[in-house]
Write a protein that holds these residues in place. Sequence first.
Motif, PDB file in Angstrom:
ATOM      1  N   TYR A 109     -32.407   6.249  49.316  1.00  0.00           N
ATOM      2  CA  TYR A 109     -33.602   6.588  48.537  1.00  0.00           C
ATOM      3  C   TYR A 109     -33.866   8.083  48.634  1.00  0.00           C
ATOM      4  N   ASN A 110     -32.927   8.857  48.067  1.00  0.00           N
ATOM      5  CA  ASN A 110     -33.037  10.311  48.012  1.00  0.00           C
ATOM      6  C   ASN A 110     -32.914  10.759  46.568  1.00  0.00           C
ATOM      7  N   CYS A 111     -33.550  11.879  46.256  1.00  0.00           N
ATOM      8  CA  CYS A 111     -33.408  12.441  44.916  1.00  0.00           C
ATOM      9  C   CYS A 111     -31.965  12.887  44.726  1.00  0.00           C
ATOM     10  N   ALA A 112     -31.343  12.466  43.635  1.00  0.00           N
ATOM     11  CA  ALA A 112     -29.937  12.786  43.385  1.00  0.00           C
ATOM     12  C   ALA A 112     -29.719  14.252  43.053  1.00  0.00           C
ATOM     13  N   LEU A 113     -30.803  15.004  42.836  1.00  0.00           N
ATOM     14  CA  LEU A 113     -30.674  16.431  42.528  1.00  0.00           C
ATOM     15  C   LEU A 113     -30.993  17.306  43.739  1.00  0.00           C
ATOM     16  N   CYS A 114     -32.197  17.158  44.291  1.00  0.00           N
ATOM     17  CA  CYS A 114     -32.620  18.080  45.364  1.00  0.00           C
ATOM     18  C   CYS A 114     -32.305  17.567  46.768  1.00  0.00           C
ATOM     19  N   HIS A 115     -31.782  16.341  46.892  1.00  0.00           N
ATOM     20  CA  HIS A 115     -31.393  15.726  48.166  1.00  0.00           C
ATOM     21  C   HIS A 115     -32.570  15.254  49.011  1.00  0.00           C
ATOM     22  N   GLU A 116     -33.812  15.602  48.649  1.00  0.00           N
ATOM     23  CA  GLU A 116     -34.945  15.246  49.497  1.00  0.00           C
ATOM     24  C   GLU A 116     -35.211  13.742  49.458  1.00  0.00           C
ATOM     25  N   GLN A 117     -35.589  13.206  50.623  1.00  0.00           N
ATOM     26  CA  GLN A 117     -35.881  11.775  50.705  1.00  0.00           C
ATOM     27  C   GLN A 117     -37.227  11.493  50.058  1.00  0.00           C
ATOM     28  N   PRO A 138     -21.224  12.153  45.648  1.00  0.00           N
ATOM     29  CA  PRO A 138     -22.438  12.506  46.417  1.00  0.00           C
ATOM     30  C   PRO A 138     -22.486  11.771  47.758  1.00  0.00           C
ATOM     31  N   ASN A 139     -21.882  12.364  48.769  1.00  0.00           N
ATOM     32  CA  ASN A 139     -21.852  11.722  50.085  1.00  0.00           C
ATOM     33  C   ASN A 139     -23.240  11.572  50.694  1.00  0.00           C
ATOM     34  N   PHE A 140     -24.208  12.380  50.261  1.00  0.00           N
ATOM     35  CA  PHE A 140     -25.566  12.270  50.802  1.00  0.00           C
ATOM     36  C   PHE A 140     -26.286  11.032  50.259  1.00  0.00           C
ATOM     37  N   LEU A 141     -25.718  10.413  49.211  1.00  0.00           N
ATOM     38  CA  LEU A 141     -26.314   9.206  48.635  1.00  0.00           C
ATOM     39  C   LEU A 141     -25.603   7.928  49.078  1.00  0.00           C
ATOM     40  N   ALA A 142     -24.280   7.978  49.138  1.00  0.00           N
ATOM     41  CA  ALA A 142     -23.506   6.783  49.495  1.00  0.00           C
ATOM     42  C   ALA A 142     -22.119   7.211  49.969  1.00  0.00           C
ATOM     43  N   LYS A 143     -21.520   6.373  50.801  1.00  0.00           N
ATOM     44  CA  LYS A 143     -20.170   6.652  51.274  1.00  0.00           C
ATOM     45  C   LYS A 143     -19.174   6.525  50.125  1.00  0.00           C
ATOM     46  N   LYS A 144     -18.187   7.386  50.171  1.00  0.00           N
ATOM     47  CA  LYS A 144     -17.155   7.353  49.142  1.00  0.00           C
ATOM     48  C   LYS A 144     -16.299   6.092  49.303  1.00  0.00           C
ATOM     49  N   GLU A 155     -26.043   3.832  41.641  1.00  0.00           N
ATOM     50  CA  GLU A 155     -27.447   3.973  41.259  1.00  0.00           C
ATOM     51  C   GLU A 155     -27.980   5.323  41.724  1.00  0.00           C
ATOM     52  N   LEU A 156     -28.897   5.877  40.943  1.00  0.00           N
ATOM     53  CA  LEU A 156     -29.481   7.183  41.251  1.00  0.00           C
ATOM     54  C   LEU A 156     -30.997   7.108  41.165  1.00  0.00           C
ATOM     55  N   TRP A 157     -31.666   7.934  42.002  1.00  0.00           N
ATOM     56  CA  TRP A 157     -33.121   8.074  41.982  1.00  0.00           C
ATOM     57  C   TRP A 157     -33.451   9.557  41.833  1.00  0.00           C
ATOM     58  N   PHE A 158     -34.585   9.848  41.192  1.00  0.00           N
ATOM     59  CA  PHE A 158     -34.956  11.244  40.935  1.00  0.00           C
ATOM     60  C   PHE A 158     -36.448  11.462  41.157  1.00  0.00           C
ATOM     61  N   HIS A 159     -36.797  12.686  41.589  1.00  0.00           N
ATOM     62  CA  HIS A 159     -38.171  13.150  41.445  1.00  0.00           C
ATOM     63  C   HIS A 159     -38.436  13.367  39.962  1.00  0.00           C
TER      64      HIS A 159
END
Length: 232
Positions: A109-117, A138-144, A155-159
């Motif tokens: 549950y992090n923004c796919a652009l700015c990385h912030e939770q 995007p390793n910060f969102l999910a493992k490759k 799936e992606l989430w955004f501010h």
Amino acid sequence: MEIEEEEPTTSTSTPPKASMKKRRRQRKRKNQDDEEYQENKSVANQINQKFGGSKEKHKDETPMFEVRNGKATIKNSGNHRLTVSRTLDTHMNKMFQWEEEPEAIESSYNCALCHEQGLKRELFGPYYISLNPAKHWPNFLAKKPTTKKPSYKIELWFHGTCILWAPNVNLHGSQLTNLDHQMDIFWSQNCAICRKTGAAISVQNKKNMHVHYPCAKNKGYKLDEHALVCNS
């Protein structure tokens, strides 16, 4: 001596047993139908009372001309306005509904652009893109993924502000258009402030320099209508 044979007499006063049973079945079926009809009618009345609205409120069934200040306008009935309103609500609900894709890779549950939770209900989504792991994962969102496939759904989430200032991405109903192509570009761009990927906003008068929206805001940068950033 002739003996006259008596003709057998048939009594019509009592019907055969088969006919009586048939009539009983018909009466029983009719009673059951009547009971079912009354039950359905009762349920329909309850639904109508709960969702149908007040009848007194919409008594004006017929459209009419109304003249005010020398101008004639058509005044629609209350039922007409109610029907139009409900139709618009139905279409809007269909537009803003999205379908979950259970086969997509679940991201953090992090923004796919700015990385912030994101905090509780702070991020918008989920949105889905098809991603080629050979490009930018995007390793910060999910493992490759370890399995070899040409593309994966993720799936992606955004501010709201991050995706609002992202160029060439538009909201159409509940979907973000051109998201697959643009995310490849954004993840190839590092923020000039925090050095993380996903920088979508170009810096004014500085070639190949990009920033995240929260980073630009925290630095006191000014955003103009073209989504460019300049020093305040």
